[in-house]
Design a protein around this motif. Structure first.
Motif, PDB file in Angstrom:
ATOM      1  N   PHE A  16       0.792  -1.227   0.000  1.00  0.00           N
ATOM      2  CA  PHE A  16       0.000   0.000   0.000  1.00  0.00           C
ATOM      3  C   PHE A  16       0.826   1.280   0.000  1.00  0.00           C
ATOM      4  CE2 PHE A  16      -3.420  -2.632   2.400  1.00  0.00           C
ATOM      5  CZ  PHE A  16      -3.819  -3.218   1.203  1.00  0.00           C
ATOM      6  N   TYR A  17       2.095   1.173   0.408  1.00  0.00           N
ATOM      7  CA  TYR A  17       2.912   2.373   0.653  1.00  0.00           C
ATOM      8  C   TYR A  17       2.857   3.365  -0.521  1.00  0.00           C
ATOM      9  CZ  TYR A  17       6.835   5.102   2.470  1.00  0.00           C
ATOM     10  OH  TYR A  17       7.624   6.109   2.959  1.00  0.00           O
ATOM     11  N   ASP A  18       3.027   2.839  -1.721  1.00  0.00           N
ATOM     12  CA  ASP A  18       3.115   3.734  -2.877  1.00  0.00           C
ATOM     13  C   ASP A  18       1.755   4.242  -3.356  1.00  0.00           C
ATOM     14  OD1 ASP A  18       5.886   3.718  -2.926  1.00  0.00           O
ATOM     15  OD2 ASP A  18       5.972   1.919  -4.165  1.00  0.00           O
ATOM     16  N   LEU A  44      24.177   7.673   0.756  1.00  0.00           N
ATOM     17  CA  LEU A  44      23.650   6.470   1.403  1.00  0.00           C
ATOM     18  C   LEU A  44      22.313   6.848   2.034  1.00  0.00           C
ATOM     19  CD1 LEU A  44      23.801   3.616   2.700  1.00  0.00           C
ATOM     20  CD2 LEU A  44      25.151   4.642   4.550  1.00  0.00           C
ATOM     21  N   GLU A  45      21.242   6.156   1.626  1.00  0.00           N
ATOM     22  CA  GLU A  45      19.941   6.402   2.261  1.00  0.00           C
ATOM     23  C   GLU A  45      19.640   5.256   3.222  1.00  0.00           C
ATOM     24  OE1 GLU A  45      16.478   7.110  -0.275  1.00  0.00           O
ATOM     25  OE2 GLU A  45      15.164   6.769   1.449  1.00  0.00           O
ATOM     26  N   LEU A  46      19.504   5.576   4.489  1.00  0.00           N
ATOM     27  CA  LEU A  46      19.181   4.553   5.495  1.00  0.00           C
ATOM     28  C   LEU A  46      17.660   4.473   5.633  1.00  0.00           C
ATOM     29  CD1 LEU A  46      21.902   5.401   8.186  1.00  0.00           C
ATOM     30  CD2 LEU A  46      21.982   3.658   6.386  1.00  0.00           C
ATOM     31  N   GLY A  47      17.115   3.264   5.550  1.00  0.00           N
ATOM     32  CA  GLY A  47      15.657   3.094   5.580  1.00  0.00           C
ATOM     33  C   GLY A  47      15.068   3.557   4.253  1.00  0.00           C
ATOM     34  N   CYS A  48      15.587   3.016   3.154  1.00  0.00           N
ATOM     35  CA  CYS A  48      15.213   3.529   1.819  1.00  0.00           C
ATOM     36  C   CYS A  48      13.825   3.062   1.393  1.00  0.00           C
ATOM     37  CB  CYS A  48      16.238   3.121   0.779  1.00  0.00           C
ATOM     38  SG  CYS A  48      16.335   1.326   0.565  1.00  0.00           S
ATOM     39  N   GLY A  51      11.949   2.931  -2.255  1.00  0.00           N
ATOM     40  CA  GLY A  51      12.724   3.711  -3.222  1.00  0.00           C
ATOM     41  C   GLY A  51      12.060   5.013  -3.639  1.00  0.00           C
ATOM     42  N   ARG A  52      11.132   5.488  -2.832  1.00  0.00           N
ATOM     43  CA  ARG A  52      10.392   6.714  -3.155  1.00  0.00           C
ATOM     44  C   ARG A  52      11.354   7.871  -3.416  1.00  0.00           C
ATOM     45  NH1 ARG A  52       8.442  11.024  -0.387  1.00  0.00           N
ATOM     46  NH2 ARG A  52       9.626  10.362   1.438  1.00  0.00           N
ATOM     47  N   ILE A  53      12.436   7.933  -2.644  1.00  0.00           N
ATOM     48  CA  ILE A  53      13.427   8.998  -2.845  1.00  0.00           C
ATOM     49  C   ILE A  53      14.647   8.451  -3.586  1.00  0.00           C
ATOM     50  CG2 ILE A  53      14.986  10.580  -1.626  1.00  0.00           C
ATOM     51  CD1 ILE A  53      12.844  10.758   0.545  1.00  0.00           C
ATOM     52  N   LEU A  67      19.790   1.270   2.131  1.00  0.00           N
ATOM     53  CA  LEU A  67      19.845   0.191   3.120  1.00  0.00           C
ATOM     54  C   LEU A  67      18.500   0.130   3.839  1.00  0.00           C
ATOM     55  CD1 LEU A  67      22.675  -0.733   5.528  1.00  0.00           C
ATOM     56  CD2 LEU A  67      20.509  -0.010   6.536  1.00  0.00           C
ATOM     57  N   ASP A  68      17.979  -1.055   4.018  1.00  0.00           N
ATOM     58  CA  ASP A  68      16.709  -1.197   4.738  1.00  0.00           C
ATOM     59  C   ASP A  68      16.674  -2.551   5.440  1.00  0.00           C
ATOM     60  OD1 ASP A  68      13.844   0.548   4.323  1.00  0.00           O
ATOM     61  OD2 ASP A  68      13.659  -1.442   5.234  1.00  0.00           O
ATOM     62  N   LEU A  69      15.931  -2.567   6.538  1.00  0.00           N
ATOM     63  CA  LEU A  69      15.808  -3.769   7.359  1.00  0.00           C
ATOM     64  C   LEU A  69      14.727  -4.697   6.824  1.00  0.00           C
ATOM     65  CD1 LEU A  69      16.894  -4.733  10.140  1.00  0.00           C
ATOM     66  CD2 LEU A  69      15.063  -3.437  11.217  1.00  0.00           C
ATOM     67  N   ASN A  98      20.607  -3.271   9.057  1.00  0.00           N
ATOM     68  CA  ASN A  98      20.054  -2.507  10.165  1.00  0.00           C
ATOM     69  C   ASN A  98      20.828  -1.191  10.282  1.00  0.00           C
ATOM     70  OD1 ASN A  98      19.203  -1.499  12.614  1.00  0.00           O
ATOM     71  ND2 ASN A  98      19.474  -3.424  13.723  1.00  0.00           N
ATOM     72  N   MET A  99      20.127  -0.073  10.270  1.00  0.00           N
ATOM     73  CA  MET A  99      20.833   1.212  10.328  1.00  0.00           C
ATOM     74  C   MET A  99      21.571   1.407  11.662  1.00  0.00           C
ATOM     75  SD  MET A  99      17.958   4.186  10.762  1.00  0.00           S
ATOM     76  CE  MET A  99      16.642   3.625   9.697  1.00  0.00           C
ATOM     77  N   ALA A 100      21.248   0.592  12.649  1.00  0.00           N
ATOM     78  CA  ALA A 100      21.921   0.730  13.939  1.00  0.00           C
ATOM     79  C   ALA A 100      23.210  -0.090  13.999  1.00  0.00           C
ATOM     80  CB  ALA A 100      20.985   0.297  15.063  1.00  0.00           C
TER      81      ALA A 100
HETATM   82  C1  LIG Z   1       8.645   5.530   6.665  1.00  0.00           C
HETATM   83  S1  LIG Z   1       9.614   4.381   5.767  1.00  0.00           S
HETATM   84  C2  LIG Z   1      10.560   5.517   4.774  1.00  0.00           C
HETATM   85  C3  LIG Z   1      10.995   4.905   3.451  1.00  0.00           C
HETATM   86  C4  LIG Z   1      11.680   5.869   2.492  1.00  0.00           C
HETATM   87  N1  LIG Z   1      12.900   6.421   3.057  1.00  0.00           N
HETATM   88  C5  LIG Z   1      10.734   7.006   2.133  1.00  0.00           C
HETATM   89  O1  LIG Z   1      11.017   8.139   2.524  1.00  0.00           O
HETATM   90  O2  LIG Z   1       9.729   6.736   1.491  1.00  0.00           O
HETATM   91  C6  LIG Z   1      10.824   3.867   6.974  1.00  0.00           C
HETATM   92  C7  LIG Z   1      11.713   2.744   6.472  1.00  0.00           C
HETATM   93  O3  LIG Z   1      12.720   2.495   7.465  1.00  0.00           O
HETATM   94  C8  LIG Z   1      12.945   1.097   7.525  1.00  0.00           C
HETATM   95  N2  LIG Z   1      13.565   0.802   8.830  1.00  0.00           N
HETATM   96  C9  LIG Z   1      12.999   0.832  10.054  1.00  0.00           C
HETATM   97  N3  LIG Z   1      13.896   0.515  10.995  1.00  0.00           N
HETATM   98  C10 LIG Z   1      15.071   0.273  10.348  1.00  0.00           C
HETATM   99  C11 LIG Z   1      16.376  -0.120  10.772  1.00  0.00           C
HETATM  100  N4  LIG Z   1      16.671  -0.303  12.055  1.00  0.00           N
HETATM  101  N5  LIG Z   1      17.338  -0.268   9.833  1.00  0.00           N
HETATM  102  C12 LIG Z   1      17.057  -0.086   8.518  1.00  0.00           C
HETATM  103  N6  LIG Z   1      15.842   0.269   8.054  1.00  0.00           N
HETATM  104  C13 LIG Z   1      14.853   0.443   8.956  1.00  0.00           C
HETATM  105  C14 LIG Z   1      11.577   0.483   7.318  1.00  0.00           C
HETATM  106  O4  LIG Z   1      11.673  -0.864   6.882  1.00  0.00           O
HETATM  107  C15 LIG Z   1      10.998   1.423   6.261  1.00  0.00           C
HETATM  108  O5  LIG Z   1      11.260   0.951   4.955  1.00  0.00           O
END
Ligand SMILES: C[S@@+](CC[C@H](N)C(=O)[O-])C[C@H]1O[C@@H](n2cnc3c(N)ncnc32)[C@H](O)[C@@H]1O
Length: 284
Positions: A16-18, A44-48, A51-53, A67-69, A98-100
């Motif tokens: 549904f996200y998109d 580097l985009e963390l939590g990508c 791919g919206r951005i 990078l995404d979990l 994991n971004m952490a």
């Molecule tokens: C609100 S979405 C944002 C996605 C994208 N950046 C955007 O702006 O549309 C948050 C994203 O962060 C990811 N996420 C949450 N915790 C994370 C973690 N610890 N490490 C990596 N990704 C994580 C989720 O899986 C999700 O895809």
């Protein structure tokens, strides 16, 4: 594969996200792409996510690693990338992580954490670990962008936030189902600086069956001074703070807290020899 509540949600959110107007129409792409273009190296985009951005960033000519979990989010992103021209695909790379706690053996000019991604880290330990990882992956003077929501009475425990708020009017998805989305806070944890939120999907299936699916989504909030202190501990200085993607100064009613931080020193931690060699090359 078994279907835990977490990955069921991931599948649902991915599907549904998109389609959710608040996500797809978020006016932040130009902002992030502008910084990616100006960066002295890849982004580097963390939590990508889907791919919206990331995809428009690669389409704008920037090299980007996402990078995404979440496997389903990355899968969706990969599918969308496959439909892009080769030159765009070649500029983008996706990593499950994991971004952490990550080590990509690569350094970047810019690291971004759009759309509240950093707020998924609930503990101080995870926040610090993430910022230290970011520091190790940045060139000297590289930038980090944190996209957070500002603190407001609702965030701090206003009981009105417990009511469901309409996030998306009903929209039709590709397979004909119709979805509507609301959100609400379900619990406040002021001492730990986080709230439990619920993302609620109302799904109308083709045969008329109706479904209400609730996903819990805890999010940590940060005060500006707290964010500044965390960044300082991890080798950054807070270069600017904006209240909007048009780079307005933060105001009382701003909907965003966009922090641009600059790496000013290396942060203590384990660095691979390969990474050290790359850094030396980049700095010379
Ligand atoms: C609100 S979405 C944002 C996605 C994208 N950046 C955007 O702006 O549309 C948050 C994203 O962060 C990811 N996420 C949450 N915790 C994370 C973690 N610890 N490490 C990596 N990704 C994580 C989720 O899986 C999700 O895809």
């Amino acid at each position: 594969m078994s279907s835990s509540p977490a990955n069921r949600y991931e599948r649902l959110l991915c599907e549904f996200y998109d389609y959710i107007p608040r996500c797809v129409a978020r006016p932040d792409r130009k902002f992030f792409i502008g910084y990616a273009r100006a960066a002295q190296g890849p982004t580097l985009e963390l939590g990508c996510g889907t791919g919206r951005i990331l995809i428009p960033t690669a389409a704008a000519g920037c090299t980007v690693v996402g990078l995404d979990l979440s496997r389903p989010m990355l899968k969706k992103c990969r599918e969308k990338l496959r439909r892009q021209p080769k030159r765009v695909r070649q500029r983008a790379r996706l990593v499950l992580g994991n971004m952490a706690a990550f080590n990509l053996d690569q350094t970047f000019g810019l690291v971004t954490i759009p759309y509240r991604g950093f707020q998924h880290l609930l503990t101080r330990r995870e926040q610090l670990s993430c910022l230290r990882c970011v520091n190790r992956h940045l060139f000297p003077k590289g930038k980090l962008i944190l996209d957070l929501f500002p603190i407001s009475p609702a965030v701090m425990g206003d009981p009105r936030a417990l009511q469901e708020e309409e996030v998306s009017p009903e929209v039709k998805v590709a397979d004909g189902r119709r979805i509507r989305m609301t959100m609400r806070a379900s619990a406040f944890h002021p001492r730990q600086h986080f709230n439990d939120y619920e993302t609620i999907f109302y799904v109308r299936h083709l045969g008329g069956r109706k479904q209400r699916v609730v996903q819990k989504l805890p999010l940590r909030y940060l005060f500006r001074a707290e964010a500044e202190q965390l960044l300082r501990r991890c080798g950054f200085r807070m270069a600017s703070v904006f209240g909007s993607f048009e780079k307005e100064q933060p105001k009382k009613n701003s909907r965003h807290m966009l922090i641009i931080a600059e790496k000013v020193r290396e942060c203590a931690g384990r660095t691979s020899n390969r990474m050290k060699r790359k850094r030396r090359r980049a700095a010379s």
